[in-house]
Design a protein around this motif. Sequence first.
Motif, PDB file in Angstrom:
ATOM      1  N   SER A   1       0.584  -1.272  -0.045  1.00 51.23           N
ATOM      2  CA  SER A   1       0.111   0.070   0.020  1.00 51.23           C
ATOM      3  C   SER A   1       0.754   1.505   0.127  1.00 51.23           C
ATOM      4  O   SER A   1       0.557   2.136  -0.673  1.00 51.23           O
ATOM      5  CB  SER A   1      -0.789   0.059   1.247  1.00 51.23           C
ATOM      6  OG  SER A   1      -1.609   1.193   1.371  1.00 51.23           O
ATOM      7  N   ASN A   2       2.092   1.346   0.770  1.00 48.98           N
ATOM      8  CA  ASN A   2       2.790   2.295   0.774  1.00 48.98           C
ATOM      9  C   ASN A   2       3.606   2.568  -0.352  1.00 48.98           C
ATOM     10  O   ASN A   2       3.747   3.778  -1.056  1.00 48.98           O
ATOM     11  CB  ASN A   2       3.868   2.196   1.956  1.00 48.98           C
ATOM     12  CG  ASN A   2       3.174   2.299   3.273  1.00 48.98           C
ATOM     13  OD1 ASN A   2       2.414   2.844   3.564  1.00 48.98           O
ATOM     14  ND2 ASN A   2       3.632   1.892   4.309  1.00 48.98           N
ATOM     15  N   LEU A   3       4.103   1.404  -1.052  1.00 43.15           N
ATOM     16  CA  LEU A   3       4.506   1.574  -2.497  1.00 43.15           C
ATOM     17  C   LEU A   3       3.521   2.077  -3.489  1.00 43.15           C
ATOM     18  O   LEU A   3       3.962   2.759  -4.545  1.00 43.15           O
ATOM     19  CB  LEU A   3       5.205   0.187  -2.994  1.00 43.15           C
ATOM     20  CG  LEU A   3       6.241  -0.216  -2.241  1.00 43.15           C
ATOM     21  CD1 LEU A   3       6.653  -1.619  -2.364  1.00 43.15           C
ATOM     22  CD2 LEU A   3       7.452   0.597  -2.252  1.00 43.15           C
ATOM     23  N   GLU A   4       2.404   1.563  -3.301  1.00 42.16           N
ATOM     24  CA  GLU A   4       1.479   1.974  -4.352  1.00 42.16           C
ATOM     25  C   GLU A   4       1.352   3.453  -4.350  1.00 42.16           C
ATOM     26  O   GLU A   4       1.067   4.227  -4.947  1.00 42.16           O
ATOM     27  CB  GLU A   4       0.013   1.467  -3.946  1.00 42.16           C
ATOM     28  CG  GLU A   4      -1.020   1.973  -4.792  1.00 42.16           C
ATOM     29  CD  GLU A   4      -2.312   1.273  -4.354  1.00 42.16           C
ATOM     30  OE1 GLU A   4      -3.435   1.585  -5.080  1.00 42.16           O
ATOM     31  OE2 GLU A   4      -2.589   0.471  -3.465  1.00 42.16           O
TER      32      GLU A   4
ATOM     33  N   ALA B   1      12.773   2.571  -8.864  1.00 41.63           N
ATOM     34  CA  ALA B   1      13.243   1.938  -7.490  1.00 41.63           C
ATOM     35  C   ALA B   1      11.950   1.533  -6.762  1.00 41.63           C
ATOM     36  O   ALA B   1      11.962   0.302  -6.331  1.00 41.63           O
ATOM     37  CB  ALA B   1      13.797   2.880  -6.585  1.00 41.63           C
ATOM     38  N   LEU B   2      10.784   2.089  -7.001  1.00 40.29           N
ATOM     39  CA  LEU B   2       9.519   1.607  -6.511  1.00 40.29           C
ATOM     40  C   LEU B   2       8.953   0.327  -7.137  1.00 40.29           C
ATOM     41  O   LEU B   2       8.636  -0.459  -6.357  1.00 40.29           O
ATOM     42  CB  LEU B   2       8.520   2.681  -6.450  1.00 40.29           C
ATOM     43  CG  LEU B   2       8.803   4.049  -5.535  1.00 40.29           C
ATOM     44  CD1 LEU B   2       7.700   5.027  -5.745  1.00 40.29           C
ATOM     45  CD2 LEU B   2       8.618   3.436  -4.249  1.00 40.29           C
TER      46      LEU B   2
ATOM     47  N   ILE C   1       8.304  -3.197  -5.623  1.00 38.11           N
ATOM     48  CA  ILE C   1       7.150  -3.869  -5.784  1.00 38.11           C
ATOM     49  C   ILE C   1       7.103  -5.166  -6.427  1.00 38.11           C
ATOM     50  O   ILE C   1       6.900  -6.313  -6.066  1.00 38.11           O
ATOM     51  CB  ILE C   1       5.995  -3.192  -6.506  1.00 38.11           C
ATOM     52  CG1 ILE C   1       5.510  -2.115  -5.606  1.00 38.11           C
ATOM     53  CG2 ILE C   1       4.879  -3.949  -6.993  1.00 38.11           C
ATOM     54  CD1 ILE C   1       4.593  -1.242  -6.135  1.00 38.11           C
ATOM     55  N   ASN C   2       8.329  -5.405  -7.566  1.00 44.59           N
ATOM     56  CA  ASN C   2       8.570  -6.576  -8.180  1.00 44.59           C
ATOM     57  C   ASN C   2       9.099  -7.488  -7.221  1.00 44.59           C
ATOM     58  O   ASN C   2       9.061  -8.854  -7.308  1.00 44.59           O
ATOM     59  CB  ASN C   2       9.504  -6.457  -9.247  1.00 44.59           C
ATOM     60  CG  ASN C   2       8.701  -5.724 -10.518  1.00 44.59           C
ATOM     61  OD1 ASN C   2       7.600  -6.046 -10.709  1.00 44.59           O
ATOM     62  ND2 ASN C   2       9.488  -5.159 -11.470  1.00 44.59           N
ATOM     63  N   GLY C   3       9.946  -7.242  -6.366  1.00 44.78           N
ATOM     64  CA  GLY C   3      10.498  -7.943  -5.072  1.00 44.78           C
ATOM     65  C   GLY C   3       9.705  -8.753  -4.344  1.00 44.78           C
ATOM     66  O   GLY C   3       9.628  -9.803  -3.750  1.00 44.78           O
ATOM     67  N   LYS C   4       8.548  -7.737  -3.871  1.00 42.04           N
ATOM     68  CA  LYS C   4       7.768  -8.233  -3.086  1.00 42.04           C
ATOM     69  C   LYS C   4       6.601  -9.190  -3.817  1.00 42.04           C
ATOM     70  O   LYS C   4       6.316 -10.270  -3.025  1.00 42.04           O
ATOM     71  CB  LYS C   4       6.719  -7.059  -2.548  1.00 42.04           C
ATOM     72  CG  LYS C   4       7.357  -6.080  -1.720  1.00 42.04           C
ATOM     73  CD  LYS C   4       7.448  -7.052  -0.333  1.00 42.04           C
ATOM     74  CE  LYS C   4       8.007  -5.847   0.666  1.00 42.04           C
ATOM     75  NZ  LYS C   4       8.292  -6.326   1.813  1.00 42.04           N
ATOM     76  N   PHE C   5       6.411  -9.090  -4.773  1.00 43.89           N
ATOM     77  CA  PHE C   5       5.682 -10.099  -5.701  1.00 43.89           C
ATOM     78  C   PHE C   5       6.457 -11.278  -6.064  1.00 43.89           C
ATOM     79  O   PHE C   5       5.937 -12.422  -5.957  1.00 43.89           O
ATOM     80  CB  PHE C   5       4.989  -9.483  -7.240  1.00 43.89           C
ATOM     81  CG  PHE C   5       3.834  -8.527  -6.841  1.00 43.89           C
ATOM     82  CD1 PHE C   5       2.838  -8.797  -5.698  1.00 43.89           C
ATOM     83  CD2 PHE C   5       3.663  -7.418  -7.404  1.00 43.89           C
ATOM     84  CE1 PHE C   5       1.837  -8.096  -5.424  1.00 43.89           C
ATOM     85  CE2 PHE C   5       2.673  -6.501  -7.114  1.00 43.89           C
ATOM     86  CZ  PHE C   5       1.718  -6.863  -6.072  1.00 43.89           C
ATOM     87  N   ASN C   6       7.553 -11.384  -6.216  1.00 40.25           N
ATOM     88  CA  ASN C   6       8.472 -12.370  -6.469  1.00 40.25           C
ATOM     89  C   ASN C   6       8.601 -13.113  -5.114  1.00 40.25           C
ATOM     90  O   ASN C   6       8.555 -14.575  -5.107  1.00 40.25           O
ATOM     91  CB  ASN C   6       9.931 -12.109  -6.887  1.00 40.25           C
ATOM     92  CG  ASN C   6       9.667 -11.423  -8.271  1.00 40.25           C
ATOM     93  OD1 ASN C   6       8.883 -12.029  -9.018  1.00 40.25           O
ATOM     94  ND2 ASN C   6      10.918 -10.708  -8.866  1.00 40.25           N
ATOM     95  N   THR C   7       8.696 -12.515  -4.112  1.00 43.04           N
ATOM     96  CA  THR C   7       8.436 -13.459  -2.904  1.00 43.04           C
ATOM     97  C   THR C   7       7.364 -13.890  -2.697  1.00 43.04           C
ATOM     98  O   THR C   7       7.392 -15.265  -2.076  1.00 43.04           O
ATOM     99  CB  THR C   7       8.844 -12.198  -1.670  1.00 43.04           C
ATOM    100  OG1 THR C   7      10.192 -11.550  -1.864  1.00 43.04           O
ATOM    101  CG2 THR C   7       8.880 -12.787  -0.138  1.00 43.04           C
ATOM    102  N   LEU C   8       6.208 -13.300  -2.810  1.00 45.39           N
ATOM    103  CA  LEU C   8       4.904 -13.857  -2.721  1.00 45.39           C
ATOM    104  C   LEU C   8       4.923 -15.134  -3.479  1.00 45.39           C
ATOM    105  O   LEU C   8       4.308 -16.132  -3.162  1.00 45.39           O
ATOM    106  CB  LEU C   8       3.771 -13.005  -2.889  1.00 45.39           C
ATOM    107  CG  LEU C   8       2.209 -13.394  -2.615  1.00 45.39           C
ATOM    108  CD1 LEU C   8       2.139 -13.827  -1.378  1.00 45.39           C
ATOM    109  CD2 LEU C   8       1.663 -12.041  -2.987  1.00 45.39           C
ATOM    110  N   ASN C   9       5.135 -14.942  -4.845  1.00 42.75           N
ATOM    111  CA  ASN C   9       5.269 -16.108  -5.852  1.00 42.75           C
ATOM    112  C   ASN C   9       5.961 -17.353  -5.349  1.00 42.75           C
ATOM    113  O   ASN C   9       5.611 -18.359  -5.502  1.00 42.75           O
ATOM    114  CB  ASN C   9       5.680 -15.745  -7.228  1.00 42.75           C
ATOM    115  CG  ASN C   9       5.479 -16.504  -8.475  1.00 42.75           C
ATOM    116  OD1 ASN C   9       4.737 -17.372  -8.409  1.00 42.75           O
ATOM    117  ND2 ASN C   9       6.114 -16.276  -9.310  1.00 42.75           N
TER     118      ASN C   9
END
Length: 130
Positions: free
Chosen positions: A9-12, A110-111, A115-123
Motif C-alpha cells: 500500500s505504501n509503495l502504491e 526504484a519503487l 514492488i517486483n521484489g515483493k511479488f516475487n517473494t509472494l510467488n
Amino acid sequence: MNLFGGTISNLEHGLKYASLKNKTIAHNIANVDTPNYKAKDVKFKKLLNDENEKQLRANKSDKRHYDFSFEQSTHVVYSYENFQYRHNGNGVDMDKEQAELAKNTIYYNALIDRINGKFNTLNTVIKGGK
C-alpha cells in the motif's frame, strides 16, 4: 490479515505520487513556450507539513507510543505564481524540469523494483519455495 504489513500500500502511494509528479513535469515541459504559464510542482513534504498542523493521530499499541498519524490523502499540486523565468511571463526552467524528470524516473523505477521484489517473494511462497 495483511501479508506485507502495509508495504505494498505504501509503495502504491509512492507510485501515485511519482506518476502525478511525472504528469506535472510533462505538462510544464509542454508549456515551455506558452506566455504567462506558471510552472507547477507536486510536493509531498508540503502535504505532510500541512497535515502535521492538523494534529496527527496514531494507532497506538502501547501507552508509551507517541500520538501521531497520517491520513492518506491526495498529493498537492501547486504553481509558482510569482515566478517569472522568461520575458514573456513564462515560469518554466527547462533545465530544472529535465533534472526533476530524471530524478523522478529514478524514484519511480526504484519503487517498481521494490514492488517486483515483493511479488516475487509472494510467488516463491505460493510455489512452496521452488
